[in-house]
Design a protein around this motif. Structure first.
Motif, PDB file in Angstrom:
ATOM      1  N   PRO A  38       0.815  -1.211   0.000  1.00  0.00           N
ATOM      2  CA  PRO A  38       0.000   0.000   0.000  1.00  0.00           C
ATOM      3  C   PRO A  38       0.851   1.265   0.000  1.00  0.00           C
ATOM      4  CG  PRO A  38       0.141  -0.862   2.215  1.00  0.00           C
ATOM      5  CD  PRO A  38       0.816  -1.876   1.322  1.00  0.00           C
ATOM      6  N   GLN A  39       0.228   2.361  -0.380  1.00  0.00           N
ATOM      7  CA  GLN A  39       0.904   3.661  -0.359  1.00  0.00           C
ATOM      8  C   GLN A  39       0.994   4.236   1.048  1.00  0.00           C
ATOM      9  OE1 GLN A  39       0.083   6.372  -3.873  1.00  0.00           O
ATOM     10  NE2 GLN A  39      -1.799   5.171  -3.833  1.00  0.00           N
ATOM     11  N   ILE A  40       0.051   3.837   1.915  1.00  0.00           N
ATOM     12  CA  ILE A  40      -0.043   4.410   3.265  1.00  0.00           C
ATOM     13  C   ILE A  40      -0.288   3.282   4.260  1.00  0.00           C
ATOM     14  CG2 ILE A  40      -1.477   5.857   4.780  1.00  0.00           C
ATOM     15  CD1 ILE A  40      -2.027   7.628   2.294  1.00  0.00           C
ATOM     16  N   LEU A  41       0.363   3.367   5.417  1.00  0.00           N
ATOM     17  CA  LEU A  41       0.121   2.441   6.522  1.00  0.00           C
ATOM     18  C   LEU A  41      -0.420   3.222   7.718  1.00  0.00           C
ATOM     19  CD1 LEU A  41       3.351   0.248   6.332  1.00  0.00           C
ATOM     20  CD2 LEU A  41       1.009  -0.531   5.881  1.00  0.00           C
ATOM     21  N   LEU A  42      -1.463   2.676   8.345  1.00  0.00           N
ATOM     22  CA  LEU A  42      -2.077   3.288   9.516  1.00  0.00           C
ATOM     23  C   LEU A  42      -1.992   2.317  10.686  1.00  0.00           C
ATOM     24  CD1 LEU A  42      -5.334   4.701   7.843  1.00  0.00           C
ATOM     25  CD2 LEU A  42      -3.125   5.870   8.138  1.00  0.00           C
ATOM     26  N   PHE A  43      -1.605   2.824  11.854  1.00  0.00           N
ATOM     27  CA  PHE A  43      -1.439   1.997  13.043  1.00  0.00           C
ATOM     28  C   PHE A  43      -2.264   2.579  14.185  1.00  0.00           C
ATOM     29  CE2 PHE A  43       2.340   1.510  10.489  1.00  0.00           C
ATOM     30  CZ  PHE A  43       2.676   0.169  10.595  1.00  0.00           C
ATOM     31  N   ASP A  44      -3.153   1.758  14.747  1.00  0.00           N
ATOM     32  CA  ASP A  44      -3.994   2.200  15.861  1.00  0.00           C
ATOM     33  C   ASP A  44      -3.536   1.511  17.151  1.00  0.00           C
ATOM     34  OD1 ASP A  44      -5.942   3.299  17.436  1.00  0.00           O
ATOM     35  OD2 ASP A  44      -7.588   2.119  16.616  1.00  0.00           O
ATOM     36  N   GLU A  45      -2.565   2.116  17.843  1.00  0.00           N
ATOM     37  CA  GLU A  45      -2.010   1.599  19.092  1.00  0.00           C
ATOM     38  C   GLU A  45      -1.732   0.092  18.999  1.00  0.00           C
ATOM     39  OE1 GLU A  45      -3.041   3.473  22.789  1.00  0.00           O
ATOM     40  OE2 GLU A  45      -4.774   4.415  21.860  1.00  0.00           O
ATOM     41  N   PRO A  46      -0.942  -0.330  18.020  1.00  0.00           N
ATOM     42  CA  PRO A  46      -0.806  -1.771  17.748  1.00  0.00           C
ATOM     43  C   PRO A  46      -0.076  -2.560  18.833  1.00  0.00           C
ATOM     44  CG  PRO A  46       0.778  -0.534  16.465  1.00  0.00           C
ATOM     45  CD  PRO A  46      -0.133   0.473  17.099  1.00  0.00           C
ATOM     46  N   LEU A  47       0.667  -1.885  19.705  1.00  0.00           N
ATOM     47  CA  LEU A  47       1.453  -2.604  20.714  1.00  0.00           C
ATOM     48  C   LEU A  47       0.870  -2.493  22.116  1.00  0.00           C
ATOM     49  CD1 LEU A  47       5.048  -1.553  19.534  1.00  0.00           C
ATOM     50  CD2 LEU A  47       3.623  -3.459  18.740  1.00  0.00           C
ATOM     51  N   SER A  48      -0.277  -1.863  22.254  1.00  0.00           N
ATOM     52  CA  SER A  48      -0.799  -1.556  23.593  1.00  0.00           C
ATOM     53  C   SER A  48      -1.219  -2.794  24.379  1.00  0.00           C
ATOM     54  CB  SER A  48      -1.979  -0.585  23.491  1.00  0.00           C
ATOM     55  OG  SER A  48      -3.033  -1.150  22.739  1.00  0.00           O
ATOM     56  N   ASN A  49      -1.493  -3.909  23.701  1.00  0.00           N
ATOM     57  CA  ASN A  49      -1.921  -5.127  24.400  1.00  0.00           C
ATOM     58  C   ASN A  49      -0.760  -6.034  24.804  1.00  0.00           C
ATOM     59  OD1 ASN A  49      -4.622  -4.455  24.241  1.00  0.00           O
ATOM     60  ND2 ASN A  49      -4.970  -5.576  22.347  1.00  0.00           N
ATOM     61  N   LEU A  50       0.470  -5.621  24.524  1.00  0.00           N
ATOM     62  CA  LEU A  50       1.633  -6.455  24.804  1.00  0.00           C
ATOM     63  C   LEU A  50       2.354  -5.970  26.061  1.00  0.00           C
ATOM     64  CD1 LEU A  50       3.021  -6.597  21.153  1.00  0.00           C
ATOM     65  CD2 LEU A  50       1.460  -8.211  22.264  1.00  0.00           C
ATOM     66  N   ASP A  51       3.115  -6.875  26.687  1.00  0.00           N
ATOM     67  CA  ASP A  51       3.873  -6.455  27.871  1.00  0.00           C
ATOM     68  C   ASP A  51       5.039  -5.567  27.458  1.00  0.00           C
ATOM     69  OD1 ASP A  51       6.374  -8.040  27.413  1.00  0.00           O
ATOM     70  OD2 ASP A  51       5.059  -9.752  27.740  1.00  0.00           O
ATOM     71  N   ARG A  52       5.613  -4.860  28.435  1.00  0.00           N
ATOM     72  CA  ARG A  52       6.594  -3.819  28.155  1.00  0.00           C
ATOM     73  C   ARG A  52       7.797  -4.330  27.364  1.00  0.00           C
ATOM     74  NH1 ARG A  52       7.286   1.265  27.092  1.00  0.00           N
ATOM     75  NH2 ARG A  52       5.729   1.739  28.689  1.00  0.00           N
ATOM     76  N   ASP A  53       8.384  -5.456  27.775  1.00  0.00           N
ATOM     77  CA  ASP A  53       9.579  -5.958  27.084  1.00  0.00           C
ATOM     78  C   ASP A  53       9.283  -6.298  25.629  1.00  0.00           C
ATOM     79  OD1 ASP A  53      11.061  -5.666  29.369  1.00  0.00           O
ATOM     80  OD2 ASP A  53      10.984  -7.781  29.946  1.00  0.00           O
TER      81      ASP A  53
END
Length: 238
Positions: free
Chosen positions: A162-177
């Motif tokens: 795609p020409q554009i990528l959109l990310f909606d808080e993609p890492l928020s469900n993962l632990d910190r490390d």
């Protein structure tokens, strides 16, 4: 087969959006140059996810215009459907189909575009290799860890180039490390691809690790833009 998606600029002009009497976006304007990664950072309710959904075509603004390159995708009377906007999106909940294999999940956008099976298979394998899942094509999502599922979602977003990528808080469900590890990997991948990207987060460290610039939002407006790295082309105009 290496994936080298094209990129296009994003221009948002005087966009307003309300939910009932609540103004979520208030005459917001923003330009993201071609090949640049911008993070939308701010507290819950500031409008960052609403802006992302407007770019994706999942919401229609009450006023304003949006352009992808020279193509108008939104104005007061018109909204181009999401499937015609040539973009990929990664959600925080992965949005994988549990009955499909990893390869089938990643191939789905190509199927929708009518890509022939041999080319589909080549692109799926290339995308999975990009995200470190080259040997996982026959597994099901429930057999994967949260980080692996998010890598599958990322592969699905980039497989159609795609020409554009959109990310909606993609890492928020993962632990910190794991978030830190995936954040570093995504930053490297996005720079290799050179695709224009908009990344929503509430985590400043994440934004700083990934983006060329951070747009700080509050109460439906962009208060300021902090430049972290030199953009791919000309400076932002907000």
């Amino acid at each position: 087969m290496p994936l080298t998606p094209p990129a296009t600029a994003i221009r948002v002009e005087n966009v307003c959006h309300r939910f009932g009497s609540n103004t979520v976006l208030n005459n917001l304007s923003l330009t993201v140059p071609q090949g640049t990664i911008i993070a939308l950072l701010g507290p819950s309710g500031c409008g960052k996810s609403t802006l992302l959904k407007l770019l994706a075509g999942l919401l229609h603004p009450d006023a304003g215009q949006v352009f992808f390159g020279t193509q108008k995708v939104v104005d007061g009377r018109f909204s181009l459907p999401p499937e015609k906007r040539d973009l990929g999106m990664v959600f925080q909940d992965y949005a994988l189909w549990p009955h499909m294999t990893v390869a089938q999940n990643v191939a789905f956008p190509l199927q929708m575009r009518g890509i022939a099976r041999p080319l589909r298979q080549q692109r799926v394998l290339a995308a999975l290799d990009r995200v470190g899942l080259a040997d996982f094509e026959q597994r099901r999502p429930y057999e994967l860890s949260g980080g692996q599922q998010q890598r599958v979602a990322l592969a699905r977003a980039i497989v159609a180039e795609p020409q554009i990528l959109l990310f909606d808080e993609p890492l928020s469900n993962l632990d910190r490390d794991l978030r830190e590890t995936l954040c570093t990997e995504m930053a490297v991948l996005l720079r290799q691809l050179g695709t224009t990207a908009v990344y929503v987060t509430h985590d400043q460290q994440e934004a700083e690790a990934l983006a060329h610039a951070i747009a700080r939002m509050k109460q439906g407006v962009i208060e300021r833009i902090d430049y972290l790295q030199k953009p791919a082309v000309s400076p932002f105009v907000a």
